[in-house]
Write a protein that holds these residues in place. Structure first.
Motif, PDB file in Angstrom:
ATOM      1  N   LEU A 165       0.732  -1.244  -0.006  1.00 40.90           N
ATOM      2  CA  LEU A 165      -0.052  -0.023   0.053  1.00 40.90           C
ATOM      3  C   LEU A 165       0.926   1.233   0.053  1.00 40.90           C
ATOM      4  O   LEU A 165       1.861   1.527   1.046  1.00 40.90           O
ATOM      5  N   VAL A 166       0.676   2.192  -1.084  1.00 35.99           N
ATOM      6  CA  VAL A 166       1.605   3.349  -1.265  1.00 35.99           C
ATOM      7  C   VAL A 166       0.811   4.387  -1.154  1.00 35.99           C
ATOM      8  O   VAL A 166      -0.090   4.485  -1.897  1.00 35.99           O
ATOM      9  N   SER A 167       1.080   5.475  -0.625  1.00 38.75           N
ATOM     10  CA  SER A 167       0.390   6.732  -0.455  1.00 38.75           C
ATOM     11  C   SER A 167       1.186   7.787  -1.246  1.00 38.75           C
ATOM     12  O   SER A 167       0.582   8.695  -1.505  1.00 38.75           O
ATOM     13  N   GLU A 168       2.544   7.590  -1.361  1.00 39.75           N
ATOM     14  CA  GLU A 168       3.182   8.377  -2.413  1.00 39.75           C
ATOM     15  C   GLU A 168       4.330   7.558  -2.833  1.00 39.75           C
ATOM     16  O   GLU A 168       5.178   7.068  -2.201  1.00 39.75           O
ATOM     17  N   ALA A 169       4.417   7.361  -4.143  1.00 41.11           N
ATOM     18  CA  ALA A 169       5.540   6.593  -5.000  1.00 41.11           C
ATOM     19  C   ALA A 169       6.750   7.667  -5.101  1.00 41.11           C
ATOM     20  O   ALA A 169       6.700   8.139  -6.463  1.00 41.11           O
ATOM     21  N   ARG A 170       7.523   7.844  -4.164  1.00 43.43           N
ATOM     22  CA  ARG A 170       8.674   8.992  -4.543  1.00 43.43           C
ATOM     23  C   ARG A 170       9.502   8.196  -5.109  1.00 43.43           C
ATOM     24  O   ARG A 170      10.462   9.005  -6.066  1.00 43.43           O
ATOM     25  N   GLU A 171      10.194   6.744  -5.275  1.00 40.05           N
ATOM     26  CA  GLU A 171      11.011   6.301  -6.014  1.00 40.05           C
ATOM     27  C   GLU A 171      10.659   6.517  -7.273  1.00 40.05           C
ATOM     28  O   GLU A 171       9.468   6.039  -7.805  1.00 40.05           O
ATOM     29  N   PHE A 172      11.636   6.701  -8.362  1.00 36.77           N
ATOM     30  CA  PHE A 172      11.105   6.828  -9.676  1.00 36.77           C
ATOM     31  C   PHE A 172      10.923   5.522 -10.364  1.00 36.77           C
ATOM     32  O   PHE A 172      10.283   5.484 -11.402  1.00 36.77           O
ATOM     33  N   ASP A 173      11.463   4.652  -9.729  1.00 35.70           N
ATOM     34  CA  ASP A 173      11.627   3.146 -10.161  1.00 35.70           C
ATOM     35  C   ASP A 173      10.415   2.425  -9.545  1.00 35.70           C
ATOM     36  O   ASP A 173      10.499   1.033  -9.911  1.00 35.70           O
ATOM     37  N   ALA A 174       9.715   2.689  -8.501  1.00 34.28           N
ATOM     38  CA  ALA A 174       8.618   2.204  -7.899  1.00 34.28           C
ATOM     39  C   ALA A 174       7.632   1.014  -8.784  1.00 34.28           C
ATOM     40  O   ALA A 174       7.468  -0.046  -8.608  1.00 34.28           O
ATOM     41  N   PHE A 175       7.114   1.709  -9.615  1.00 33.63           N
ATOM     42  CA  PHE A 175       6.239   1.120 -10.701  1.00 33.63           C
ATOM     43  C   PHE A 175       6.928   0.067 -11.588  1.00 33.63           C
ATOM     44  O   PHE A 175       6.497  -1.119 -11.727  1.00 33.63           O
ATOM     45  N   GLU A 176       8.183   0.362 -12.053  1.00 37.17           N
ATOM     46  CA  GLU A 176       8.808  -0.526 -12.795  1.00 37.17           C
ATOM     47  C   GLU A 176       9.542  -1.789 -11.833  1.00 37.17           C
ATOM     48  O   GLU A 176       9.454  -2.817 -12.290  1.00 37.17           O
ATOM     49  N   PHE A 177       9.498  -1.697 -10.581  1.00 33.52           N
ATOM     50  CA  PHE A 177       9.884  -2.550  -9.765  1.00 33.52           C
ATOM     51  C   PHE A 177       8.773  -3.569  -9.694  1.00 33.52           C
ATOM     52  O   PHE A 177       9.196  -4.711  -9.907  1.00 33.52           O
ATOM     53  N   PHE A 178       7.692  -3.219  -9.579  1.00 31.83           N
ATOM     54  CA  PHE A 178       6.508  -4.101  -9.502  1.00 31.83           C
ATOM     55  C   PHE A 178       6.245  -4.831 -10.872  1.00 31.83           C
ATOM     56  O   PHE A 178       5.749  -6.036 -11.074  1.00 31.83           O
ATOM     57  N   ARG A 179       6.317  -4.055 -12.011  1.00 38.62           N
ATOM     58  CA  ARG A 179       6.291  -4.377 -13.225  1.00 38.62           C
ATOM     59  C   ARG A 179       7.097  -5.594 -13.475  1.00 38.62           C
ATOM     60  O   ARG A 179       6.810  -6.775 -13.933  1.00 38.62           O
ATOM     61  N   ASP A 180       8.564  -5.420 -12.954  1.00 35.67           N
ATOM     62  CA  ASP A 180       9.392  -6.338 -13.335  1.00 35.67           C
ATOM     63  C   ASP A 180       9.148  -7.694 -12.335  1.00 35.67           C
ATOM     64  O   ASP A 180       9.351  -8.677 -12.759  1.00 35.67           O
ATOM     65  N   CYS A 181       8.815  -7.615 -11.200  1.00 38.94           N
ATOM     66  CA  CYS A 181       8.379  -8.746 -10.257  1.00 38.94           C
ATOM     67  C   CYS A 181       7.395  -9.510 -11.048  1.00 38.94           C
ATOM     68  O   CYS A 181       7.446 -10.805 -10.946  1.00 38.94           O
ATOM     69  N   ASN A 182       6.120  -8.926 -11.457  1.00 36.42           N
ATOM     70  CA  ASN A 182       5.256  -9.677 -12.128  1.00 36.42           C
ATOM     71  C   ASN A 182       5.611 -10.309 -13.420  1.00 36.42           C
ATOM     72  O   ASN A 182       5.467 -11.424 -13.763  1.00 36.42           O
ATOM     73  N   GLU A 183       6.698  -9.790 -14.132  1.00 35.88           N
ATOM     74  CA  GLU A 183       7.245 -10.290 -15.149  1.00 35.88           C
ATOM     75  C   GLU A 183       8.059 -11.725 -14.760  1.00 35.88           C
ATOM     76  O   GLU A 183       8.340 -12.390 -15.716  1.00 35.88           O
ATOM     77  N   LEU A 184       8.689 -11.395 -13.620  1.00 33.02           N
ATOM     78  CA  LEU A 184       9.763 -12.617 -13.310  1.00 33.02           C
ATOM     79  C   LEU A 184       8.654 -13.792 -12.461  1.00 33.02           C
ATOM     80  O   LEU A 184       9.119 -14.686 -12.147  1.00 33.02           O
TER      81      LEU A 184
END
Length: 77
Positions: free
Chosen positions: A11-30
């Motif tokens: 649960l995220v109220s602010e995604a400050r890390e510029f790569d947060a969304f890519e992290f979750f996409r990569d997790c799903n791809e893996l």
């Protein structure tokens, strides 16, 4: 982000890390099947503001203090 590796959803109220969304996409791809739920900034702080009403009221009793719920402004199913 280390906790996100062992949880199903974060649960995220602010995604400050510029790569947060890519992290979750990569997790799903893996095949790690991780999810992220993004809530409004105000909604993330609202939980902590509820007890602040009585705390501030006890410090400054001559000033009326009221908690006003902001609620979720946006809903995306």
């Amino acid at each position: 982000m280390a906790a996100a590796l062992t949880s199903d959803v974060t649960l995220v109220s602010e995604a400050r890390e510029f790569d947060a969304f890519e992290f979750f996409r990569d997790c799903n791809e893996l095949g790690l099947k991780r999810g992220m739920i993004c809530i409004a900034h105000e909604q993330g702080e609202e939980y902590g503001m509820q007890p602040a009403e009585s705390w501030v009221g006890s410090i400054v009793p001559e000033v009326p203090v009221h908690y006003i719920e902001t609620g979720e402004a946006f809903w995306v199913p």
